[in-house]
Scaffold this motif. Structure first.
Motif, PDB file in Angstrom:
ATOM      1  N   VAL A   1      16.562  54.740 -52.941  1.00  0.00           N
ATOM      2  CA  VAL A   1      17.473  56.088 -53.752  1.00  0.00           C
ATOM      3  C   VAL A   1      18.823  55.213 -53.238  1.00  0.00           C
ATOM      4  CG1 VAL A   1      17.878  58.196 -53.238  1.00  0.00           C
ATOM      5  CG2 VAL A   1      15.462  58.060 -52.835  1.00  0.00           C
ATOM      6  N   LEU A   2      19.791  55.298 -54.546  1.00  0.00           N
ATOM      7  CA  LEU A   2      20.695  54.436 -54.571  1.00  0.00           C
ATOM      8  C   LEU A   2      21.346  55.468 -54.882  1.00  0.00           C
ATOM      9  CD1 LEU A   2      19.654  51.706 -57.227  1.00  0.00           C
ATOM     10  CD2 LEU A   2      20.329  51.289 -54.224  1.00  0.00           C
ATOM     11  N   GLY A   3      22.657  55.501 -53.677  1.00  0.00           N
ATOM     12  CA  GLY A   3      24.428  55.748 -54.617  1.00  0.00           C
ATOM     13  C   GLY A   3      24.929  54.816 -54.912  1.00  0.00           C
ATOM     14  N   PRO A   4      26.095  55.577 -55.427  1.00  0.00           N
ATOM     15  CA  PRO A   4      27.581  54.725 -55.734  1.00  0.00           C
ATOM     16  C   PRO A   4      27.921  52.783 -54.836  1.00  0.00           C
ATOM     17  CG  PRO A   4      29.024  57.433 -55.666  1.00  0.00           C
ATOM     18  CD  PRO A   4      26.664  57.023 -54.885  1.00  0.00           C
ATOM     19  N   ASP A   5      28.140  53.463 -53.830  1.00  0.00           N
ATOM     20  CA  ASP A   5      27.970  52.216 -53.106  1.00  0.00           C
ATOM     21  C   ASP A   5      26.155  51.297 -52.437  1.00  0.00           C
ATOM     22  OD1 ASP A   5      30.133  52.082 -53.264  1.00  0.00           O
ATOM     23  OD2 ASP A   5      30.450  53.958 -51.324  1.00  0.00           O
TER      24      ASP A   5
ATOM     25  N   ARG B   1      14.139  57.267 -58.860  1.00  0.00           N
ATOM     26  CA  ARG B   1      15.286  57.175 -59.371  1.00  0.00           C
ATOM     27  C   ARG B   1      15.714  58.734 -59.885  1.00  0.00           C
ATOM     28  NH1 ARG B   1      13.429  54.567 -63.599  1.00  0.00           N
ATOM     29  NH2 ARG B   1      13.746  52.674 -62.793  1.00  0.00           N
ATOM     30  N   THR B   2      14.801  59.461 -59.702  1.00  0.00           N
ATOM     31  CA  THR B   2      15.129  61.339 -60.132  1.00  0.00           C
ATOM     32  C   THR B   2      15.603  61.524 -59.000  1.00  0.00           C
ATOM     33  OG1 THR B   2      13.347  60.923 -61.011  1.00  0.00           O
ATOM     34  CG2 THR B   2      13.876  63.783 -59.945  1.00  0.00           C
ATOM     35  N   LEU B   3      15.335  61.153 -58.051  1.00  0.00           N
ATOM     36  CA  LEU B   3      16.412  61.672 -56.549  1.00  0.00           C
ATOM     37  C   LEU B   3      18.096  61.288 -56.572  1.00  0.00           C
ATOM     38  CD1 LEU B   3      16.762  62.736 -54.199  1.00  0.00           C
ATOM     39  CD2 LEU B   3      15.782  61.327 -52.348  1.00  0.00           C
ATOM     40  N   SER B   4      18.197  59.618 -56.988  1.00  0.00           N
ATOM     41  CA  SER B   4      19.055  58.778 -56.941  1.00  0.00           C
ATOM     42  C   SER B   4      20.064  59.800 -57.841  1.00  0.00           C
ATOM     43  CB  SER B   4      19.215  57.956 -57.643  1.00  0.00           C
ATOM     44  OG  SER B   4      18.256  56.758 -56.935  1.00  0.00           O
ATOM     45  N   GLU B   5      19.730  60.316 -59.086  1.00  0.00           N
ATOM     46  CA  GLU B   5      20.236  61.113 -60.213  1.00  0.00           C
ATOM     47  C   GLU B   5      20.660  62.598 -59.700  1.00  0.00           C
ATOM     48  OE1 GLU B   5      17.743  61.259 -63.616  1.00  0.00           O
ATOM     49  OE2 GLU B   5      18.385  58.583 -64.248  1.00  0.00           O
TER      50      GLU B   5
END
Length: 236
Positions: A193-197, A229-233
Motif C-alpha cells: 500500500v503506497l503513500g507519497p513517500d 491499489r484501491t486502498l492506496s487511492e
C-alpha cells in the motif's frame, strides 16, 4: 523550515538511541550541539520528549509519539477493512494488513477464513522483510541495502543477489509471494500500500501451503495487487 527539519531529525535520533545525550545526538546527526540543544528544548516544551534522569541530562521519547502513531494506525485500519472484507469474500482466505517497522512488518489487522484448516497469526507479530510476502512487497519499494539474511526454512532466500533479483520481479509484477520462506506450512501473496513517500502498509492473502498451487497464486496475486491499489487511492 530548517529548524523544523532539525527538530524532526533530533526526535528520530532520540527514538533510535534513547536515552540519549546532547553530545551523542550531535555526533550522530552531524549537527552543532547548540542546534541539537535548541531542538531538544523545543521538543520538550511540546511534550514529545522528556529527561530520562541521571547525572547527565539524557532524553527519551514520551507516549505522545505512540498516541499519534495509534491514531494513524486506526485511520489505516478503518480505510482497509472494507477492502480486506471484499478480498476475503472473493478468496475465502485469511487477509492480513501489516505495516513496516524497522527490519520487519507488523501485523495490525486480520480477517480470518471460515475454512477449518487455517493458520492463525497473532496481532502484533513481526515478520522478517526478506522472508515474508508482506515484507518483500514493502522491501521492493525501499532503497535499502541487503545483507545478513538469516534462514528460517529451506526455501528462505539468503543470498543478497538472489533477493535483489526477487525484489525486482516483485516490483515488476506488483505483488510478492511467500513459498514457505518463513514457515514451511504457510503460503501467501502480498502487495504494498503506497503513500507519497513509499510503502505505508501491505495487504496479503495467506493460506496453508497446500491450498495455494501456482495457478491460484497468480490469480490471488492480481486480486491483492488491485486491493492494495484501491486502498492506496482511498488514503491519498
Amino acid at each position: 523550515m530548517q529548524n523544523v527539519i532539525n527538530a524532526l531529525r533530533v526526535l528520530e535520533e532520540v527514538a533510535a538511541r534513547q536515552p540519549a545525550g546532547v553530545g551523542e545526538l550531535a555526533r550522530g546527526l552531524g549537527l552543532p550541539k547548540s542546534t541539537v540543544q535548541r531542538s531538544l528544548r523545543t521538543l520538550h516544551e511540546a511534550g514529545w520528549i522528556r529527561p530520562a534522569g541521571g547525572e547527565v541530562t539524557r532524553w527519551q521519547v514520551t507516549s505522545k509519539a505512540l498516541q499519534v502513531a495509534r491514531r494513524t494506525e486506526l485511520g489505516l485500519r478503518d480505510a482497509a477493512m472494507p477492502v480486506m472484507e471484499e478480498l476475503r469474500q472473493r478468496t475465502g482466505e485469511t487477509i492480513h494488513l501489516m505495516v513496516p517497522e524497522g527490519d520487519a512488518v507488523v501485523l495490525i489487522e486480520r480477517l480470518e477464513t471460515d475454512k477449518p484448516l487455517r493458520i492463525v497469526l497473532p496481532l502484533g507479530i513481526r515478520l522478517p522483510l526478506h522472508a515474508s510476502a508482506n515484507g518483500k512487497a514493502v522491501l521492493a519499494h525501499l532503497a535499502r541495502p541487503v545483507a545478513e539474511l538469516p534462514a528460517y526454512t529451506e526455501t528462505t532466500i539468503t543470498d543478497p543477489a538472489a533477493l535483489r533479483a526477487e525484489l525486482a520481479a516483485v516490483h515488476t509484477r506488483g505483488y510478492a509471494d511467500n513459498r514457505g520462506e518463513w514457515r514451511s506450512d504457510i503460503a501467501a501473496v502480498a502487495a504494498a500500500v503506497l503513500g507519497p513517500d513509499g510503502p505505508i502498509a501491505s495487504l496479503s492473502i495467506s493460506t496453508p501451503a497446500s491450498r495455494m498451487p501456482d495457478a491460484l497464486r497468480a490469480e490471488y496475486g492480481k486480486l491483492v495487487t488491485q486491493a492494495a491499489r484501491t486502498l492506496s487511492e482511498s488514503l491519498a
